[in-house]
Design a protein around this motif. Structure first.
Motif, PDB file in Angstrom:
ATOM      1  N   GLY A  99      -6.503  -4.454  -6.328  1.00 41.28           N
ATOM      2  CA  GLY A  99      -7.095  -5.608  -7.087  1.00 41.28           C
ATOM      3  C   GLY A  99      -6.293  -6.629  -7.367  1.00 41.28           C
ATOM      4  O   GLY A  99      -6.668  -7.632  -8.081  1.00 41.28           O
ATOM      5  N   LYS A 100      -4.769  -6.651  -7.043  1.00 31.38           N
ATOM      6  CA  LYS A 100      -4.146  -7.592  -7.538  1.00 31.38           C
ATOM      7  C   LYS A 100      -3.408  -8.278  -6.250  1.00 31.38           C
ATOM      8  O   LYS A 100      -3.916  -9.409  -5.982  1.00 31.38           O
ATOM      9  CB  LYS A 100      -2.924  -7.170  -8.368  1.00 31.38           C
ATOM     10  N   ASP A 101      -2.398  -7.756  -5.670  1.00 29.54           N
ATOM     11  CA  ASP A 101      -1.269  -8.282  -4.954  1.00 29.54           C
ATOM     12  C   ASP A 101      -2.047  -8.363  -3.422  1.00 29.54           C
ATOM     13  O   ASP A 101      -2.057  -9.376  -2.734  1.00 29.54           O
ATOM     14  CB  ASP A 101      -0.134  -7.544  -4.750  1.00 29.54           C
ATOM     15  N   ILE A 102      -2.990  -7.272  -3.117  1.00 31.26           N
ATOM     16  CA  ILE A 102      -3.610  -7.297  -1.675  1.00 31.26           C
ATOM     17  C   ILE A 102      -4.761  -8.025  -1.823  1.00 31.26           C
ATOM     18  O   ILE A 102      -5.115  -9.025  -0.958  1.00 31.26           O
ATOM     19  CB  ILE A 102      -3.919  -5.756  -1.442  1.00 31.26           C
ATOM     20  N   LYS A 103      -5.443  -8.351  -2.889  1.00 34.56           N
ATOM     21  CA  LYS A 103      -6.471  -9.138  -3.015  1.00 34.56           C
ATOM     22  C   LYS A 103      -5.911 -10.574  -2.874  1.00 34.56           C
ATOM     23  O   LYS A 103      -6.867 -11.606  -2.273  1.00 34.56           O
ATOM     24  CB  LYS A 103      -7.219  -8.826  -4.334  1.00 34.56           C
ATOM     25  N   LYS A 104      -5.013 -10.969  -3.557  1.00 38.06           N
ATOM     26  CA  LYS A 104      -4.424 -12.488  -3.517  1.00 38.06           C
ATOM     27  C   LYS A 104      -4.150 -12.595  -2.163  1.00 38.06           C
ATOM     28  O   LYS A 104      -4.229 -13.870  -1.550  1.00 38.06           O
ATOM     29  CB  LYS A 104      -3.349 -12.320  -4.521  1.00 38.06           C
ATOM     30  N   ILE A 105      -3.294 -11.553  -1.319  1.00 40.54           N
ATOM     31  CA  ILE A 105      -2.882 -11.786  -0.038  1.00 40.54           C
ATOM     32  C   ILE A 105      -4.032 -12.225   0.978  1.00 40.54           C
ATOM     33  O   ILE A 105      -4.132 -13.040   1.833  1.00 40.54           O
ATOM     34  CB  ILE A 105      -1.976 -10.813   0.664  1.00 40.54           C
ATOM     35  N   LEU A 106      -5.263 -11.319   0.821  1.00 41.33           N
ATOM     36  CA  LEU A 106      -6.435 -11.575   1.572  1.00 41.33           C
ATOM     37  C   LEU A 106      -7.079 -12.595   1.215  1.00 41.33           C
ATOM     38  O   LEU A 106      -8.330 -12.847   1.836  1.00 41.33           O
ATOM     39  CB  LEU A 106      -7.298 -10.252   1.480  1.00 41.33           C
ATOM     40  N   ARG A 107      -6.990 -13.462  -0.048  1.00 42.27           N
ATOM     41  CA  ARG A 107      -7.590 -14.661  -0.220  1.00 42.27           C
ATOM     42  C   ARG A 107      -8.940 -14.182  -0.918  1.00 42.27           C
ATOM     43  O   ARG A 107     -10.185 -14.815  -0.430  1.00 42.27           O
ATOM     44  CB  ARG A 107      -7.677 -15.634   0.610  1.00 42.27           C
ATOM     45  N   ALA A 108      -9.110 -12.872  -1.384  1.00 41.95           N
ATOM     46  CA  ALA A 108     -10.353 -12.346  -1.973  1.00 41.95           C
ATOM     47  C   ALA A 108     -10.791 -12.695  -3.270  1.00 41.95           C
ATOM     48  O   ALA A 108      -9.731 -12.859  -3.786  1.00 41.95           O
ATOM     49  CB  ALA A 108     -10.444 -10.893  -1.379  1.00 41.95           C
ATOM     50  N   SER A 109     -11.992 -12.523  -3.709  1.00 43.82           N
ATOM     51  CA  SER A 109     -12.209 -12.851  -5.108  1.00 43.82           C
ATOM     52  C   SER A 109     -12.415 -11.412  -5.742  1.00 43.82           C
ATOM     53  O   SER A 109     -12.607 -11.393  -7.030  1.00 43.82           O
ATOM     54  CB  SER A 109     -13.670 -13.570  -5.067  1.00 43.82           C
ATOM     55  N   GLU A 110     -12.737 -10.337  -5.085  1.00 46.13           N
ATOM     56  CA  GLU A 110     -12.937  -8.968  -5.423  1.00 46.13           C
ATOM     57  C   GLU A 110     -12.843  -8.269  -4.392  1.00 46.13           C
ATOM     58  O   GLU A 110     -12.951  -8.194  -3.122  1.00 46.13           O
ATOM     59  CB  GLU A 110     -14.708  -9.278  -6.026  1.00 46.13           C
ATOM     60  N   ILE A 111     -12.334  -6.705  -4.949  1.00 49.41           N
ATOM     61  CA  ILE A 111     -12.046  -5.764  -4.075  1.00 49.41           C
ATOM     62  C   ILE A 111     -12.484  -4.570  -4.672  1.00 49.41           C
ATOM     63  O   ILE A 111     -12.327  -4.303  -5.933  1.00 49.41           O
ATOM     64  CB  ILE A 111     -10.510  -5.490  -3.678  1.00 49.41           C
ATOM     65  N   VAL A 157       0.651  -1.441   0.023  1.00 43.45           N
ATOM     66  CA  VAL A 157       0.164   0.067   0.021  1.00 43.45           C
ATOM     67  C   VAL A 157       0.864   1.213  -0.148  1.00 43.45           C
ATOM     68  O   VAL A 157       0.476   2.360  -0.781  1.00 43.45           O
ATOM     69  CB  VAL A 157      -0.970   0.109   1.132  1.00 43.45           C
ATOM     70  N   LEU A 158       1.847   1.304   0.988  1.00 44.22           N
ATOM     71  CA  LEU A 158       2.537   2.425   1.137  1.00 44.22           C
ATOM     72  C   LEU A 158       3.626   2.666  -0.106  1.00 44.22           C
ATOM     73  O   LEU A 158       4.017   3.913  -0.307  1.00 44.22           O
ATOM     74  CB  LEU A 158       3.658   2.465   2.210  1.00 44.22           C
ATOM     75  N   ASP A 159       3.897   1.698  -1.033  1.00 41.24           N
ATOM     76  CA  ASP A 159       4.630   1.727  -2.205  1.00 41.24           C
ATOM     77  C   ASP A 159       4.067   2.503  -3.161  1.00 41.24           C
ATOM     78  O   ASP A 159       4.643   3.052  -4.170  1.00 41.24           O
ATOM     79  CB  ASP A 159       5.053   0.509  -2.626  1.00 41.24           C
ATOM     80  N   GLN A 160       2.752   2.670  -3.322  1.00 41.92           N
ATOM     81  CA  GLN A 160       1.868   3.307  -4.368  1.00 41.92           C
ATOM     82  C   GLN A 160       2.165   4.675  -4.365  1.00 41.92           C
ATOM     83  O   GLN A 160       1.867   5.411  -3.426  1.00 41.92           O
ATOM     84  CB  GLN A 160       0.569   2.726  -4.396  1.00 41.92           C
ATOM     85  N   LYS A 161       2.246   5.331  -5.598  1.00 42.61           N
ATOM     86  CA  LYS A 161       2.675   6.618  -5.675  1.00 42.61           C
ATOM     87  C   LYS A 161       1.338   7.630  -6.363  1.00 42.61           C
ATOM     88  O   LYS A 161       1.431   8.678  -6.196  1.00 42.61           O
ATOM     89  CB  LYS A 161       4.074   6.805  -6.564  1.00 42.61           C
ATOM     90  N   THR A 162       0.550   6.599  -6.711  1.00 39.57           N
ATOM     91  CA  THR A 162      -0.762   7.360  -7.540  1.00 39.57           C
ATOM     92  C   THR A 162      -1.937   6.602  -7.192  1.00 39.57           C
ATOM     93  O   THR A 162      -2.199   5.509  -6.578  1.00 39.57           O
ATOM     94  CB  THR A 162      -0.541   7.462  -9.024  1.00 39.57           C
ATOM     95  N   LEU A 163      -2.984   7.195  -7.294  1.00 35.58           N
ATOM     96  CA  LEU A 163      -4.308   6.647  -6.945  1.00 35.58           C
ATOM     97  C   LEU A 163      -4.675   5.414  -7.884  1.00 35.58           C
ATOM     98  O   LEU A 163      -4.943   4.416  -7.210  1.00 35.58           O
ATOM     99  CB  LEU A 163      -5.622   7.542  -7.231  1.00 35.58           C
ATOM    100  N   LEU A 164      -4.295   5.594  -9.044  1.00 43.04           N
ATOM    101  CA  LEU A 164      -4.460   4.255 -10.133  1.00 43.04           C
ATOM    102  C   LEU A 164      -3.582   3.004  -9.569  1.00 43.04           C
ATOM    103  O   LEU A 164      -3.835   2.074  -9.658  1.00 43.04           O
ATOM    104  CB  LEU A 164      -4.063   4.598 -11.480  1.00 43.04           C
ATOM    105  N   ASP A 165      -2.182   3.437  -9.379  1.00 52.40           N
ATOM    106  CA  ASP A 165      -1.408   2.549  -8.604  1.00 52.40           C
ATOM    107  C   ASP A 165      -2.157   1.757  -7.394  1.00 52.40           C
ATOM    108  O   ASP A 165      -1.928   0.519  -7.285  1.00 52.40           O
ATOM    109  CB  ASP A 165      -0.105   3.027  -8.188  1.00 52.40           C
ATOM    110  N   LEU A 166      -2.449   2.523  -6.638  1.00 54.83           N
ATOM    111  CA  LEU A 166      -3.090   1.857  -5.339  1.00 54.83           C
ATOM    112  C   LEU A 166      -4.436   1.075  -5.653  1.00 54.83           C
ATOM    113  O   LEU A 166      -4.421  -0.037  -5.180  1.00 54.83           O
ATOM    114  CB  LEU A 166      -3.602   2.952  -4.496  1.00 54.83           C
ATOM    115  N   LEU A 167      -5.271   1.472  -6.715  1.00 61.01           N
ATOM    116  CA  LEU A 167      -6.291   0.668  -7.309  1.00 61.01           C
ATOM    117  C   LEU A 167      -5.865  -0.561  -7.704  1.00 61.01           C
ATOM    118  O   LEU A 167      -6.319  -1.494  -7.592  1.00 61.01           O
ATOM    119  CB  LEU A 167      -6.955   1.399  -7.932  1.00 61.01           C
ATOM    120  N   ASP A 168      -4.652  -0.475  -8.412  1.00 60.71           N
ATOM    121  CA  ASP A 168      -4.198  -1.810  -9.062  1.00 60.71           C
ATOM    122  C   ASP A 168      -3.770  -2.850  -7.907  1.00 60.71           C
ATOM    123  O   ASP A 168      -3.912  -3.904  -8.197  1.00 60.71           O
ATOM    124  CB  ASP A 168      -3.040  -1.495 -10.151  1.00 60.71           C
ATOM    125  N   ALA A 169      -3.055  -2.349  -7.113  1.00 63.68           N
ATOM    126  CA  ALA A 169      -2.638  -2.896  -5.954  1.00 63.68           C
ATOM    127  C   ALA A 169      -3.448  -3.813  -5.343  1.00 63.68           C
ATOM    128  O   ALA A 169      -3.376  -5.013  -4.883  1.00 63.68           O
ATOM    129  CB  ALA A 169      -1.665  -2.120  -5.153  1.00 63.68           C
TER     130      ALA A 169
END
Length: 241
Positions: A105-117, A91-103
């Motif tokens: 929906g990808k890495d963080i969603k995977k870590i949380l074992r989620a199907s959608e964010i 989360v803290l590595d992201q420098k723009t809103l779009l980067d945060l949204l991408d993160a």
């Protein structure tokens, strides 16, 4: 003439009836009774080994129930400090809103074992972004979502085994995957007074975000996301101006 066998004094007999744990919890006494039974050929001696076995089975059963309760009530045991740290750094590595949204929906969603964010947000001055994980809401929609999730300044994470926020909020229904549990994270902590944001996290597993699970780690994650979301929003607003 066979002398009568001594009887237990009635007061003591009643006391044992009323307090069987005196015997069942006394290993030395139990061992002595078992040894006595083995030496005796009388049918009148009660073999309490069955009682001990039943007691052991009951303790195992209770232990199993306790273990299942602990497992189901400790989502952070599955999330783990290591995975929490990975989410925070991401989360803290992201420098723009779009980067945060991408993160999210990808890495963080995977870590949380989620199907959608999905990041739901309300503000009087929102940047115009086109992203599948970005969902601007009206003030009324945000109020209704907060009320459905039962979020407040003290309760910033809500878990549900039967999703309502994804399934009932207008425009938030997923056509791709079914969700059987959800986590709703309030991101208000570090944002402007009039800004509101909620992170919806859905899972196909009904136990992932079971309402009996603890939320300690998700509370931390919600605050970290709120902190960086505030700074990225301010950064985007300054660019738009």
């Amino acid at each position: 003439m066979i002398p009568p066998k001594p009887k237990i004094p009635e007061p003591l007999r009643k006391a044992i009836f009323n307090n069987p744990e005196w015997i069942l919890h006394d290993s030395e006494l139990l061992n002595h009774l078992i040894i006595t039974e083995r030496k005796s050929s009388s049918d009148k001696v009660v073999d309490i080994r069955d009682i001990i076995l039943q007691k052991a089975k009951l303790e195992v059963k209770n232990l199993s129930k306790s273990r299942n309760s602990v497992v189901s009530a400790a989502y952070e045991n599955f999330l783990g400090l290591s995975n929490l740290h990975r989410c925070i750094i991401n989360v803290l590595d992201q420098k723009t809103l779009l980067d945060l949204l991408d993160a999210l929906g990808k890495d963080i969603k995977k870590i949380l074992r989620a199907s959608e964010i999905k990041l739901c947000i309300y503000s009087k001055a929102l940047p115009n972004l086109d992203h599948p994980n970005w969902k601007p809401l009206s003030k009324l929609e945000m109020v209704n979502l907060m009320r459905t999730a039962k979020l407040s300044t003290k309760r910033i994470v809500s878990l549900r085994s039967h999703p309502k926020c994804f399934c009932e909020a207008d425009g938030l229904k997923s056509n791709d995957k079914k969700k059987f549990s959800e986590a709703v994270l309030s991101l208000k902590t570090y944002m402007r007074k009039d800004d509101q944001a909620i992170l919806l996290v859905g899972s196909e597993n009904k136990e992932t975000f079971n309402q009996n699970n603890k939320t300690d780690y998700l509370n931390i994650l919600a605050r970290v996301i709120s902190h960086n979301l505030y700074h990225l929003l301010e950064k985007q607003r300054s660019v738009d101006e």
